[in-house]
Design a protein around this motif. Sequence first.
Motif, PDB file in Angstrom:
ATOM      1  N   GLU A 157       0.830  -1.206   0.000  1.00 30.41           N
ATOM      2  CA  GLU A 157       0.000   0.000   0.000  1.00 30.41           C
ATOM      3  C   GLU A 157       0.864   1.256   0.000  1.00 30.41           C
ATOM      4  OE1 GLU A 157      -3.695   2.145   0.223  1.00 30.41           O
ATOM      5  OE2 GLU A 157      -3.212   0.057  -0.263  1.00 30.41           O
ATOM      6  N   TYR A 158       1.958   1.210   0.749  1.00 30.57           N
ATOM      7  CA  TYR A 158       2.821   2.384   0.821  1.00 30.57           C
ATOM      8  C   TYR A 158       3.461   2.676  -0.537  1.00 30.57           C
ATOM      9  CZ  TYR A 158       6.645   5.471   2.133  1.00 30.57           C
ATOM     10  OH  TYR A 158       7.511   6.533   2.199  1.00 30.57           O
ATOM     11  N   GLU A 160       2.273   2.047  -3.396  1.00 29.49           N
ATOM     12  CA  GLU A 160       1.248   2.588  -4.288  1.00 29.49           C
ATOM     13  C   GLU A 160       0.930   4.038  -3.938  1.00 29.49           C
ATOM     14  OE1 GLU A 160      -3.355   1.528  -4.831  1.00 29.49           O
ATOM     15  OE2 GLU A 160      -2.007  -0.101  -5.454  1.00 29.49           O
ATOM     16  N   ARG A 161       0.818   4.312  -2.645  1.00 36.27           N
ATOM     17  CA  ARG A 161       0.483   5.671  -2.234  1.00 36.27           C
ATOM     18  C   ARG A 161       1.648   6.634  -2.459  1.00 36.27           C
ATOM     19  NH1 ARG A 161      -2.882   5.776   3.451  1.00 36.27           N
ATOM     20  NH2 ARG A 161      -4.395   4.113   3.008  1.00 36.27           N
ATOM     21  N   SER A 162       2.866   6.149  -2.314  1.00 35.90           N
ATOM     22  CA  SER A 162       4.028   7.039  -2.419  1.00 35.90           C
ATOM     23  C   SER A 162       4.198   7.613  -3.816  1.00 35.90           C
ATOM     24  CB  SER A 162       5.296   6.296  -2.006  1.00 35.90           C
ATOM     25  OG  SER A 162       5.528   5.181  -2.846  1.00 35.90           O
ATOM     26  N   ASP A 164       1.966   9.180  -5.285  1.00 36.18           N
ATOM     27  CA  ASP A 164       1.269  10.463  -5.209  1.00 36.18           C
ATOM     28  C   ASP A 164       1.708  11.155  -3.930  1.00 36.18           C
ATOM     29  OD1 ASP A 164      -0.370  12.623  -5.166  1.00 36.18           O
ATOM     30  OD2 ASP A 164      -2.264  11.504  -5.246  1.00 36.18           O
ATOM     31  N   ASN A 166       0.821  13.742  -2.568  1.00 37.15           N
ATOM     32  CA  ASN A 166      -0.237  14.398  -1.801  1.00 37.15           C
ATOM     33  C   ASN A 166      -1.125  13.403  -1.063  1.00 37.15           C
ATOM     34  OD1 ASN A 166       0.489  17.022  -2.695  1.00 37.15           O
ATOM     35  ND2 ASN A 166      -0.532  16.626  -4.650  1.00 37.15           N
ATOM     36  N   PHE A 167      -0.886  12.109  -1.244  1.00 36.97           N
ATOM     37  CA  PHE A 167      -1.725  11.101  -0.608  1.00 36.97           C
ATOM     38  C   PHE A 167      -1.260  10.916   0.842  1.00 36.97           C
ATOM     39  CE2 PHE A 167      -4.883   7.994  -2.070  1.00 36.97           C
ATOM     40  CZ  PHE A 167      -5.102   7.337  -0.865  1.00 36.97           C
ATOM     41  N   ILE A 169      -0.410   9.336   4.500  1.00 39.95           N
ATOM     42  CA  ILE A 169       0.051   8.003   4.927  1.00 39.95           C
ATOM     43  C   ILE A 169       0.043   7.872   6.445  1.00 39.95           C
ATOM     44  CG2 ILE A 169       1.506   7.628   2.889  1.00 39.95           C
ATOM     45  CD1 ILE A 169       3.903   8.492   4.614  1.00 39.95           C
TER      46      ILE A 169
END
Length: 852
Positions: A157-158, A160-162, A164, A166-167, A169
């Motif tokens: 998940e990290y 994938e989020r990293s 963006d 602005n997402f 965490i």
Amino acid sequence: MSDPSSGAGTSQSKPPPKYPKKKYEKKEADLSEEDLDLKKQLELYVERIQDPNPELQRAALESMRQEILTSTSSMAYVVKPLKFLRPHYGILKDFFETLPDSDFKKRLADVLSVLALTMSAEGERASLKYKLLDSEGNIGSWGHKYVRNLAGEITQEYKERSEDINFPIDDILNLVEQIVAIHMKHNAEPEAVDILMEVDELHNSVLTGNVDSTNFWRTCLYLISAARFLPQEDRRLALGIACTIYLEVEEFANALQIALFLDDEERVEEVFTSCEDLLKKKQLCYIFAQHGIYFKLVEDMCWDTDDRKVLQDIINNTKLSKSYLTLAWNFKVMEPISPDYIYKAHLLDGHAGAGAGAGVYSAAQYLAATFINAFVNAGFLRDKLMTVPPDSSGFWVFKNKEHAKISAAASLGMILLWDVDFGLPQMCNYICCNDNYVIAGALLGVGLVNCNVDKNFYRAFPILRNYLGNEDSAIRIGAIMGLGIAYTGAQKNKIRRLLTAILKDGKETPLDVIAFTAISLGLVCVGSYNETAAQAIVDALMVRSESEMEEPLTRLLALGYGLLYLGQERLGLGLENTPEASKTVNVKIRKYWDLTLLSCAYAGTGDVEIVRKLLGHCSEHLETGDIHQGPAVLGIAMVATAEELGLEMSIRSLEHLLQYDSEVAMAAVISLGLIGAGTNNACIVGMLRKLSRYYHEDDSLLFCVRIAQGLVHLGKGLLTLDPYHCNRFLLSPTAFAGLITLLHACLDMKTIILGKYHFVLYFLVLAMRPKMLMTVDENLQPLSVPVRVGQAVGVESMAGQPTTITNFRTMMTPALLGAGQRAELATGRYVPLSPTLEGHVILKEKSRAQRR
């Protein structure tokens, strides 16, 4: 429709999704009566969870939670509640989506997170999805398998989020902190470190906040091991955290090793100042001495003057000669050995006249015997050539011709190695000679005696400085080289100013004087990236003529420059990013210069990208006059030496670069001696003896064979040239500098080693050290105790306190440690104050209560 007697609601549920049966799912007829009752009970809970009555819902959910909790404590296999709930997973998911936000929904999310462990589709990350809806629950209560699965999904998940920036965490990091705390509590320290690395949160205090006396050892060991495979910034971060942890638990010796590895002066001083135990400070000083750097103690580090003097003496290796001779006496090798004993000419099938035993020596054979005698009897204070009365043909020094006398006179310094009080007066006797070559050798010998011992100004410095401006080039070189060897790593400004003044003399100074001055300046300021010294070397090169740019000695200026940046990878040096001073270097030597700088800066880092760059240069087609592939090949070895796998891959690559000629044969023979230095290896000894027979008509190759023979018997088997120490964790910059200086000189064997500069072989003294384990008591007196010595074993991810050696044998100290060997105490009576049993180790006796 549910059974009214059960209290379930009347609402219809969707049929459960069809999942493929697993091998562990049984038909109801195959279940035991107990399992069947559990299955029916769980099905009842599923129905009641969907009941409209909130009280009934909560009671059923809590009962289901308890059934799962009591069975998931270990998670060693698929537990029965999860197996029986598998067909109902889809039902519970669908029901969950219909619920409004409430505490009940969060509690159900917690249960679904556990069920998803074995029921969700691959890549769905359902366990994390549901857990994020109830991040306040205790994730550790569901068992280690659940925690590990959740950690894996967090990593995905990290990533994938990293993508963006602005997402948010924060929700993930909250779970990470909980997981780290659980891992640290349950002997899973490597997994705690791994997840922090995966989410780029190693700098977070959550790791150090969960360290205690029970888990610090495995935590730090894994951090140190993992650091080898991390980028530069992350590597320094991981090691810095390990150093901090060691300081918190007062493991000062471990902390000092890391601080030295990082080459962080402030951290080194912090470690030493933080230690208040005088005995532990003495052990820290032994580590300084073994590392070969000069560390000046001040009042803030030790207030008591007498104690400070004792500590400084340890750092200065003032007792090294005494310990070495104690080791020699213990192994009964005090008797001097002659070159003829090494040659064993009677085994050469009629070729006794190949340079030994025949009674008649050529000039080359006299010189070879000088080096063999120096290497074999190094540090023993006695030999059969230099410290004995002259025979009928006179003193040994004067049996050599011209420049060979330099090496002959200097060999006495090697024999008197480390004993400054006894050695310097002996060398001064030769300084009073009328022969300039002998004087030059004696000055070099002064440096050899003082090598790695007592870097104060009142010993060797007053003798050598008087000859730095002598009119004779040989004498100047002897004094300059002696100064460099005596004060390698001292970082003394007074010496730097003297050497830079010689470099600024201009064209009037001979090239060889300039070359050896650059090397000595690089040695004195090794790894300091001193800009003043660097600019002085570049300026000295710029005033040389175009024809001199092709001279082999000119390349030594590049090496002297590179030594200033030895191990300074953090400066980010590369072929596209070089210091401003080096950008003005003559184009004829520019590529050689840049590759030498690159290999020195990244020496011992194992940086794959740098190795790839160097391999690329090795594969280029050479134009006339190109000489840069030599330092590129050496650079591959220098960079890859830190890590075993990378080293093995580099060796395979180098095998494709070999081209066979006489120069390669010479270098190979010398390399054979370096590899087997101090081992007395029977296989290498036999091979070299055969080579001496094969090359008995070739003086050049026979000379190389003799040098290799002397190296294999270095110190009668008590010395090593290995620049690594502390279980191959620390790379001594002074020892490594000595090795690479000789290797660069060997790039032109005929001009330097086989020419009139053969005395560069004495640069090896910088890497010489006893390969011993000397245990001492609290009064620093030798203490003989049993130890187990065997091959080192990696224990980074092993549970508990596993043994670190295998194939061991028990012996009494002092003991010899071969390549790849490690030692452990075989007695419970003492506690070692050093984490690595090598060199000098202080043993502290346990109290009776501790022994129990």
